[in-house]
Design a protein around this motif. Structure first.
Motif, PDB file in Angstrom:
ATOM      1  N   ASN A 289      31.506 -22.427  -3.174  1.00  0.00           N
ATOM      2  CA  ASN A 289      30.297 -22.252  -3.979  1.00  0.00           C
ATOM      3  C   ASN A 289      30.098 -23.343  -5.009  1.00  0.00           C
ATOM      4  N   LEU A 290      31.221 -23.897  -5.450  1.00  0.00           N
ATOM      5  CA  LEU A 290      31.125 -25.034  -6.368  1.00  0.00           C
ATOM      6  C   LEU A 290      30.563 -26.246  -5.602  1.00  0.00           C
ATOM      7  N   ALA A 291      31.043 -26.427  -4.360  1.00  0.00           N
ATOM      8  CA  ALA A 291      30.542 -27.532  -3.532  1.00  0.00           C
ATOM      9  C   ALA A 291      29.030 -27.391  -3.372  1.00  0.00           C
ATOM     10  N   ARG A 292      28.587 -26.163  -3.152  1.00  0.00           N
ATOM     11  CA  ARG A 292      27.166 -25.908  -2.938  1.00  0.00           C
ATOM     12  C   ARG A 292      26.347 -26.319  -4.179  1.00  0.00           C
ATOM     13  N   SER A 293      26.805 -25.891  -5.368  1.00  0.00           N
ATOM     14  CA  SER A 293      26.003 -26.225  -6.552  1.00  0.00           C
ATOM     15  C   SER A 293      26.100 -27.713  -6.884  1.00  0.00           C
ATOM     16  N   GLU A 294      27.224 -28.337  -6.603  1.00  0.00           N
ATOM     17  CA  GLU A 294      27.346 -29.780  -6.857  1.00  0.00           C
ATOM     18  C   GLU A 294      26.423 -30.565  -5.921  1.00  0.00           C
ATOM     19  N   HIS A 295      26.344 -30.146  -4.631  1.00  0.00           N
ATOM     20  CA  HIS A 295      25.436 -30.834  -3.692  1.00  0.00           C
ATOM     21  C   HIS A 295      24.001 -30.739  -4.203  1.00  0.00           C
ATOM     22  N   GLN A 296      23.645 -29.571  -4.717  1.00  0.00           N
ATOM     23  CA  GLN A 296      22.279 -29.390  -5.218  1.00  0.00           C
ATOM     24  C   GLN A 296      21.962 -30.374  -6.335  1.00  0.00           C
ATOM     25  N   LYS A 297      22.957 -30.603  -7.200  1.00  0.00           N
ATOM     26  CA  LYS A 297      22.738 -31.537  -8.317  1.00  0.00           C
ATOM     27  C   LYS A 297      22.668 -32.976  -7.830  1.00  0.00           C
ATOM     28  N   ASN A 298      23.489 -33.286  -6.804  1.00  0.00           N
ATOM     29  CA  ASN A 298      23.684 -34.692  -6.428  1.00  0.00           C
ATOM     30  C   ASN A 298      22.627 -35.297  -5.520  1.00  0.00           C
ATOM     31  N   LEU A 299      22.038 -34.475  -4.619  1.00  0.00           N
ATOM     32  CA  LEU A 299      21.265 -35.063  -3.516  1.00  0.00           C
ATOM     33  C   LEU A 299      20.049 -35.888  -3.940  1.00  0.00           C
ATOM     34  N   VAL A 300      19.254 -35.375  -4.864  1.00  0.00           N
ATOM     35  CA  VAL A 300      18.035 -36.123  -5.220  1.00  0.00           C
ATOM     36  C   VAL A 300      18.379 -37.457  -5.906  1.00  0.00           C
ATOM     37  N   PRO A 301      19.300 -37.465  -6.886  1.00  0.00           N
ATOM     38  CA  PRO A 301      19.665 -38.774  -7.456  1.00  0.00           C
ATOM     39  C   PRO A 301      20.215 -39.750  -6.406  1.00  0.00           C
ATOM     40  N   LEU A 302      20.966 -39.239  -5.428  1.00  0.00           N
ATOM     41  CA  LEU A 302      21.491 -40.126  -4.385  1.00  0.00           C
ATOM     42  C   LEU A 302      20.343 -40.674  -3.536  1.00  0.00           C
ATOM     43  N   LEU A 303      19.401 -39.794  -3.183  1.00  0.00           N
ATOM     44  CA  LEU A 303      18.250 -40.225  -2.375  1.00  0.00           C
ATOM     45  C   LEU A 303      17.459 -41.291  -3.121  1.00  0.00           C
ATOM     46  N   ALA A 304      17.237 -41.056  -4.418  1.00  0.00           N
ATOM     47  CA  ALA A 304      16.472 -42.024  -5.218  1.00  0.00           C
ATOM     48  C   ALA A 304      17.179 -43.375  -5.220  1.00  0.00           C
ATOM     49  N   ARG A 305      18.504 -43.331  -5.351  1.00  0.00           N
ATOM     50  CA  ARG A 305      19.267 -44.578  -5.395  1.00  0.00           C
ATOM     51  C   ARG A 305      19.164 -45.331  -4.056  1.00  0.00           C
ATOM     52  N   VAL A 306      19.294 -44.570  -2.981  1.00  0.00           N
ATOM     53  CA  VAL A 306      19.277 -45.171  -1.646  1.00  0.00           C
ATOM     54  C   VAL A 306      17.895 -45.755  -1.332  1.00  0.00           C
ATOM     55  N   ILE A 307      16.843 -45.035  -1.722  1.00  0.00           N
ATOM     56  CA  ILE A 307      15.485 -45.543  -1.465  1.00  0.00           C
ATOM     57  C   ILE A 307      15.245 -46.791  -2.303  1.00  0.00           C
ATOM     58  N   HIS A 308      15.703 -46.759  -3.533  1.00  0.00           N
ATOM     59  CA  HIS A 308      15.533 -47.928  -4.397  1.00  0.00           C
ATOM     60  C   HIS A 308      16.262 -49.132  -3.791  1.00  0.00           C
ATOM     61  N   GLU A 309      17.465 -48.888  -3.320  1.00  0.00           N
ATOM     62  CA  GLU A 309      18.272 -49.968  -2.754  1.00  0.00           C
ATOM     63  C   GLU A 309      17.620 -50.540  -1.496  1.00  0.00           C
ATOM     64  N   SER A 310      16.997 -49.647  -0.704  1.00  0.00           N
ATOM     65  CA  SER A 310      16.448 -50.111   0.582  1.00  0.00           C
ATOM     66  C   SER A 310      15.107 -50.814   0.398  1.00  0.00           C
ATOM     67  N   LYS A 311      14.540 -50.761  -0.810  1.00  0.00           N
ATOM     68  CA  LYS A 311      13.238 -51.378  -1.113  1.00  0.00           C
ATOM     69  C   LYS A 311      12.264 -51.207   0.038  1.00  0.00           C
ATOM     70  N   PRO A 312      11.952 -49.976   0.397  1.00  0.00           N
ATOM     71  CA  PRO A 312      11.112 -49.775   1.576  1.00  0.00           C
ATOM     72  C   PRO A 312       9.657 -50.079   1.286  1.00  0.00           C
ATOM     73  N   GLU A 313       8.923 -50.322   2.369  1.00  0.00           N
ATOM     74  CA  GLU A 313       7.474 -50.344   2.194  1.00  0.00           C
ATOM     75  C   GLU A 313       7.118 -48.860   2.163  1.00  0.00           C
ATOM     76  N   ASN A 314       6.437 -48.457   1.115  1.00  0.00           N
ATOM     77  CA  ASN A 314       6.061 -47.045   1.059  1.00  0.00           C
ATOM     78  C   ASN A 314       4.963 -46.776   2.066  1.00  0.00           C
ATOM     79  N   GLN A 315       4.967 -45.555   2.553  1.00  0.00           N
ATOM     80  CA  GLN A 315       4.063 -45.272   3.654  1.00  0.00           C
ATOM     81  C   GLN A 315       3.035 -44.198   3.347  1.00  0.00           C
ATOM     82  N   GLY A 316       2.837 -43.877   2.101  1.00  0.00           N
ATOM     83  CA  GLY A 316       1.823 -42.870   1.790  1.00  0.00           C
ATOM     84  C   GLY A 316       2.393 -41.693   1.050  1.00  0.00           C
TER      85      GLY A 316
END
Ligand code: KG4
Ligand code: ZN
Length: 430
Positions: free
Chosen positions: A78-105
């Motif tokens: 259950n701790l893993a579950r709540s930690e994943h909830q905290k972590n995923l969006v910041p990780l996604l933001a970091r990865v998208i920033h790093e990939s410098k994608p062309e935004n698509q809408g």
């Protein structure tokens, strides 16, 4: 007006029917939450078949929960579950920033709240994220659906579903162990000895290593110890497995007995290395369970109990004793793994040995297998230590091959399966 969810189902069905999304080049977002590492990765991958497959990592981020679980000496679901909830969006933001994608809408945020009704923390963060970020240039989402801890898996799955709805792209379910196996078969960045942590993501590229079938995979992680025969790409036959503890689990439990940190594997390995380096005389001997049995199964529970007895008899144990014990434990594990695996290599006429899973980061195991394979002329495929333990690159890679095989899932049918086997639950074959 039709609700967006209904329209999305139609779109998913249509996509499935048309298979129009299976293109030669794909951008895959990989999501991994099966245990105590939250990880997200975007790759750009191409290849009509495995021989011309190549990939580039566009963004890669991981957040280890090891410190949070350390007081428990193991992963607390259950701790893993709540930690994943905290972590995923910041990780996604970091990865998208790093990939410098062309935004698509713009993203469609309707329904995200419903999908994430049970993940309040994640829902709040993701809604905020979607309001401020456009859809990145990603074609497919690959997410781990098993094996692993179900409460932890569900967070990644619901995250993937919410993103798939928001961005109107399909999902491929990925087997975590297939991820470990596939990343082991990659030749990454052209230099197996480079320190990947020091590289920027776009500098990490890879292709399939050169090898021939049949292959034998020894998968060794915190929950798995298994030998798998493959006569062709992504086809699996189990030939042996542990009857009790997994080898990583044994490392973790022995580390706990010696009051070392969590995860225990790297700690034991560090002490064992010291014992080897300073040539400490061997005065401790542990059993090699099942080594003489003519099958390909393993058992590590007895070995763990033998360590416990030794620790109790010699309490309080000195640092020197711990080092000796760590070395003997590492030797015992390696002897059993090597003996059984190399016997299977001979019996099944194996040309290529694939080793994967977190324990394959172990230096001693790596060097012993390298020597054994050199002796028999077997090609050894083992991931760089940085990619041996859980990561999202392995999920994105396996996701690419599953996507190319047309194995997408209708999002509403996605389920976590804590004991998923290889080759099981393959959806919508092409
Ligand atoms: O594959 P993984 O990261 O997670 C699971 O899928 O379980 O494997 C984690 C396991 C842990 O038990 C950890 O102690 C072990 O891999 N491990 C090691 C080493 N690094 C990680 N075991 C031995 N030596 C290491 N250097
Ligand atoms: Zn793993």
């Amino acid at each position: 007006m039709y609700p967006v969810g209904y329209l999305w189902c139609i779109v998913a069905e249509w996509l499935h029917a048309q298979k129009s999304y299976i293109t030669a080049e794909m951008r895959i977002l990989g999501i991994e939450t099966s245990c105590d590492d939250s990880a997200v990765c975007i790759i750009d991958a191409s290849g009509h078949d495995v021989s011309d497959f190549k990939f580039r990592v566009l963004g890669n981020a991981l957040s280890s929960q090891a410190a949070a679980h350390a007081p428990y000496g193991g992963v607390f679901p259950n701790l893993a579950r709540s930690e994943h909830q905290k972590n995923l969006v910041p990780l996604l933001a970091r990865v998208i920033h790093e990939s410098k994608p062309e935004n698509q809408g713009p993203s469609s945020i309707i329904e995200v709240e419903t999908i994430l009704a049970r993940e309040q923390e994640l829902s709040k963060q993701l809604l905020e994220f979607l309001k401020t970020h456009e859809k990145p240039d990603v074609d497919t989402i690959a997410v781990t659906v098993g094996p692993g801890l179900e409460p932890a898996l569900w967070v990644g799955i619901n995250f993937a579903k919410a993103l798939a709805h928001a961005w109107q792209i399909p999902i491929v379910p990925v087997n975590h162990m297939e991820g470990h196996m596939i990343i082991s078969t990659m030749y990454i960045s052209g230099d197996r000895n480079s320190r990947y942590r020091e590289l920027r993501s776009p500098d990490i590229t890879g292709q399939l290593a050169t090898f021939t079938f049949p292959t034998l995979a020894l998968l060794i992680s915190g929950a798995h110890t298994e030998l798998i025969l493959s006569r062709e790409w992504m086809q699996y036959e189990y030939i042996g497995r542990t009857r009790d503890d997994a080898v990583g689990e044994a490392f973790d439990k022995v580390a706990r007995m010696l009051s070392l940190g969590y995860p225990g594997g790297p700690e034991i390995s560090r002490l064992a290395l010291d014992a080897r380096k300073y040539g400490l005389r061997k005065s401790i001997f542990l059993p090699r369970p099942m080594i003489r049995e003519k099958n390909y199964d393993f058992s590590f529970a007895g070995l763990k109990t033998a360590v416990l007895k030794m620790v109790e008899t010699n309490a309080p144990v000195t640092l020197e004793f711990k080092k000796q014990l760590a070395r003997e434990f590492e030797d015992a594990v390696t002897d059993v793994l090597e003996d059984k695996t190399m016997r299977a290599v001979e019996t099944f006429g194996i040309k290529t040995l694939v080793i994967g899973g977190g324990v394959s980061a172990n230096r001693h195991i790596r060097s012993e297998f390298a020597a054994a394979c050199e002796k028999t002329g077997t090609v050894l495929l083992i991931p760089p230590p940085e990619f041996a333990t859980d990561n999202a690159l392995m999920i994105a890679l396996a996701g690419y091959f599953r996507a190319r095989a047309g194995q997408f899932s209708v999002p509403d049918k996605l389920r976590a399966n804590g004991s998923l086997k290889l080759g099981e639950g393959e959806e919508m074959p092409a």
